[in-house]
Design a protein around this motif. Structure first.
Motif, mmCIF file in Angstrom:
data_model
loop_
_atom_site.group_PDB
_atom_site.id
_atom_site.type_symbol
_atom_site.label_atom_id
_atom_site.label_comp_id
_atom_site.label_asym_id
_atom_site.label_seq_id
_atom_site.Cartn_x
_atom_site.Cartn_y
_atom_site.Cartn_z
ATOM 1 N N MET A 1 0.819 -1.186 0.144
ATOM 2 C CA MET A 1 -0.104 0.059 -0.104
ATOM 3 C C MET A 1 0.702 1.313 0.102
ATOM 4 O O MET A 1 0.607 2.029 -0.841
ATOM 5 C CB MET A 1 -0.896 0.068 0.940
ATOM 6 N N ILE A 2 2.046 1.432 0.956
ATOM 7 C CA ILE A 2 2.501 2.538 0.985
ATOM 8 C C ILE A 2 3.541 2.778 -0.192
ATOM 9 O O ILE A 2 3.688 3.715 -0.854
ATOM 10 C CB ILE A 2 3.526 2.447 2.253
ATOM 11 N N ALA A 3 4.201 1.418 -0.529
ATOM 12 C CA ALA A 3 4.945 1.671 -1.709
ATOM 13 C C ALA A 3 4.264 1.957 -3.019
ATOM 14 O O ALA A 3 4.639 2.663 -3.730
ATOM 15 C CB ALA A 3 5.759 0.155 -1.776
ATOM 16 N N ASP A 4 2.970 1.306 -3.102
ATOM 17 C CA ASP A 4 2.357 1.620 -4.461
ATOM 18 C C ASP A 4 1.814 3.058 -4.309
ATOM 19 O O ASP A 4 1.888 3.688 -5.428
ATOM 20 C CB ASP A 4 1.071 0.748 -4.420
ATOM 21 N N ASP A 5 1.490 3.494 -3.293
ATOM 22 C CA ASP A 5 1.057 4.986 -3.142
ATOM 23 C C ASP A 5 2.244 5.979 -3.708
ATOM 24 O O ASP A 5 2.100 6.844 -4.497
ATOM 25 C CB ASP A 5 0.556 5.469 -1.931
ATOM 26 N N LEU A 6 3.356 5.826 -2.977
ATOM 27 C CA LEU A 6 4.569 6.652 -3.049
ATOM 28 C C LEU A 6 4.919 6.441 -4.515
ATOM 29 O O LEU A 6 5.426 7.428 -5.287
ATOM 30 C CB LEU A 6 5.575 6.102 -2.175
ATOM 31 N N GLN A 24 10.114 10.429 8.690
ATOM 32 C CA GLN A 24 9.567 8.801 8.931
ATOM 33 C C GLN A 24 8.550 9.017 9.860
ATOM 34 O O GLN A 24 7.561 8.261 9.566
ATOM 35 C CB GLN A 24 10.525 7.927 9.291
ATOM 36 N N ARG A 25 8.371 9.579 11.156
ATOM 37 C CA ARG A 25 7.759 9.583 11.975
ATOM 38 C C ARG A 25 6.283 10.239 11.370
ATOM 39 O O ARG A 25 5.167 9.576 11.673
ATOM 40 C CB ARG A 25 8.073 10.275 13.037
ATOM 41 N N GLU A 26 6.505 11.128 10.520
ATOM 42 C CA GLU A 26 5.451 11.864 10.064
ATOM 43 C C GLU A 26 4.676 11.224 9.040
ATOM 44 O O GLU A 26 3.343 11.041 8.875
ATOM 45 C CB GLU A 26 5.716 13.422 9.445
ATOM 46 N N LEU A 27 5.501 10.320 8.270
ATOM 47 C CA LEU A 27 5.154 9.480 7.094
ATOM 48 C C LEU A 27 4.193 8.190 7.616
ATOM 49 O O LEU A 27 3.016 7.818 7.300
ATOM 50 C CB LEU A 27 6.033 9.151 6.307
ATOM 51 N N SER A 28 4.785 7.668 9.063
ATOM 52 C CA SER A 28 4.135 6.758 9.405
ATOM 53 C C SER A 28 2.781 6.843 9.919
ATOM 54 O O SER A 28 1.976 6.143 10.028
ATOM 55 C CB SER A 28 5.035 5.963 10.543
ATOM 56 N N THR A 37 7.204 -1.026 9.599
ATOM 57 C CA THR A 37 6.526 -1.233 8.103
ATOM 58 C C THR A 37 6.855 -0.213 7.354
ATOM 59 O O THR A 37 7.073 -0.453 6.096
ATOM 60 C CB THR A 37 4.815 -1.281 8.420
ATOM 61 N N LEU A 38 6.931 1.242 7.458
ATOM 62 C CA LEU A 38 7.145 2.237 6.587
ATOM 63 C C LEU A 38 8.568 2.101 5.909
ATOM 64 O O LEU A 38 8.848 2.108 4.945
ATOM 65 C CB LEU A 38 7.258 3.733 7.542
ATOM 66 N N ARG A 39 9.645 1.620 7.002
ATOM 67 C CA ARG A 39 10.881 1.364 6.471
ATOM 68 C C ARG A 39 11.206 0.384 5.692
ATOM 69 O O ARG A 39 11.995 0.484 4.725
ATOM 70 C CB ARG A 39 11.895 1.423 7.910
ATOM 71 N N GLN A 40 10.186 -0.574 5.806
ATOM 72 C CA GLN A 40 10.282 -1.636 4.935
ATOM 73 C C GLN A 40 9.746 -1.295 3.860
ATOM 74 O O GLN A 40 10.458 -1.556 2.486
ATOM 75 C CB GLN A 40 9.529 -2.981 5.354
ATOM 76 N N ALA A 41 8.570 -0.350 3.385
ATOM 77 C CA ALA A 41 8.156 0.068 2.370
ATOM 78 C C ALA A 41 9.271 1.095 1.748
ATOM 79 O O ALA A 41 9.649 1.086 0.449
ATOM 80 C CB ALA A 41 6.740 0.790 2.176
ATOM 81 N N LEU A 42 9.901 1.909 2.313
ATOM 82 C CA LEU A 42 11.244 2.673 1.989
ATOM 83 C C LEU A 42 12.326 2.307 1.236
ATOM 84 O O LEU A 42 12.844 2.524 0.110
ATOM 85 C CB LEU A 42 11.372 3.648 2.817
ATOM 86 N N GLN A 43 12.667 1.062 1.819
ATOM 87 C CA GLN A 43 13.552 0.100 1.568
ATOM 88 C C GLN A 43 13.296 -0.499 0.184
ATOM 89 O O GLN A 43 13.990 -0.472 -0.707
ATOM 90 C CB GLN A 43 13.881 -0.960 2.453
ATOM 91 N N GLN A 44 12.172 -0.842 0.054
ATOM 92 C CA GLN A 44 11.732 -1.542 -1.321
ATOM 93 C C GLN A 44 11.877 -0.514 -2.291
ATOM 94 O O GLN A 44 12.151 -0.974 -3.570
ATOM 95 C CB GLN A 44 10.088 -1.947 -1.157
ATOM 96 N N LEU A 45 11.721 0.596 -2.335
ATOM 97 C CA LEU A 45 11.381 1.810 -3.280
ATOM 98 C C LEU A 45 12.912 2.129 -3.330
ATOM 99 O O LEU A 45 13.343 2.207 -4.672
ATOM 100 C CB LEU A 45 10.713 3.076 -2.840
#
Length: 235
Positions: A1-6, A24-28, A37-45
């Motif tokens: 979801m996060i990765a797809d949206d970004l 990151q805290r604001e994004l999460s 979970t956020l950091r996992q999505a950012l790492q994927q991107l």
């Protein structure tokens, strides 16, 4: 979801190259997920080449990287220009000569060939050094500064049927490092391509050094599409 949206926001230009993402805290909090979970999505991107995370500075949208497409019968220049890249070609040497031993073995005989050495620049930056050996001696006088080798072959009535290409990782040697304006040992892709006519006679042999920090190589796979074989590189 996060990765797809970004990813969508980056592709649509809502997040342009160079843009900084919120902390990151604001994004999460905005996505309603944990920091993990956020950091996992950012790492994927980041793995996809869309983001760059810099410790102490933040997360930034990267510039789109030019790609060398493996599923087409085109040259570097055609691939890159189709992607909107500014490409310049400098012919370093163009002459009729006897092929070196390694080229003679791959081309099948020792007949004279056209040796063509070119340097490719993207936005003024040298990123590809290419050495080609061509059977068609008439190409010794052809202008390759504005046209690809394949385009010139087609204009001379030479039909290109297929090509076999091997790409492996490597590092810059001293001579090529000077041409590409990079330190020796910089990571590169080493490409060797043999192009055949309909009679399966080798008509072109290419060896290219592609700056690994400036380009990525991409292909699309399908059931009836590109065949990819993974082999251990020579030692």
């Amino acid at each position: 979801m996060i990765a797809d949206d970004l990813t969508t926001k980056i592709r649509d230009g809502e997040l342009p190259p160079g843009a900084a993402l919120p902390p990151q805290r604001e994004l999460s909090a905005s996505y309603g997920v944990t920091l993990a979970t956020l950091r996992q999505a950012l790492q994927q991107l980041e793995n996809d080449g869309l983001l760059l995370q810099q410790a102490g500075r933040g997360t930034f949208v990267t510039e789109p990287r030019p790609t060398y497409e493996l599923h087409s019968m085109r040259g570097f220049e055609e691939d890159l220009r189709e992607q909107g890249q500014t490409v310049a070609t400098y012919v370093l040497e163009q002459k009729v000569t006897d092929p070196p031993g390694w080229a003679e073995a791959l081309l099948g005989d020792g007949s004279p060939v056209v040796q063509l050495e070119r340097l490719r620049l993207l936005a003024g930056r040298p990123v590809v050094h290419q050495l080609s050996y061509v059977r068609e001696l008439e190409l010794a006088e052809a202008d390759f500064s504005e046209r690809s080798l394949y385009a010139v072959l087609a204009s001379r009535g030479v039909t290109v049927f297929k090509a076999s290409e091997v790409i492996r990782p490597g590092v810059l040697d001293d001579q090529t490092a000077e041409l590409l304006r990079q330190p020796p040992g910089t990571p590169v892709f080493l490409s060797e391509r043999i192009t055949y006519d309909p009679d399966m006679v080798a008509v072109v042999l290419d060896r290219a050094t592609i700056l690994g920090t400036a380009m990525e190589i991409r292909t699309d796979r399908a059931l009836t599409g590109v065949s990819v074989q993974w082999t251990r590189p020579p030692t």
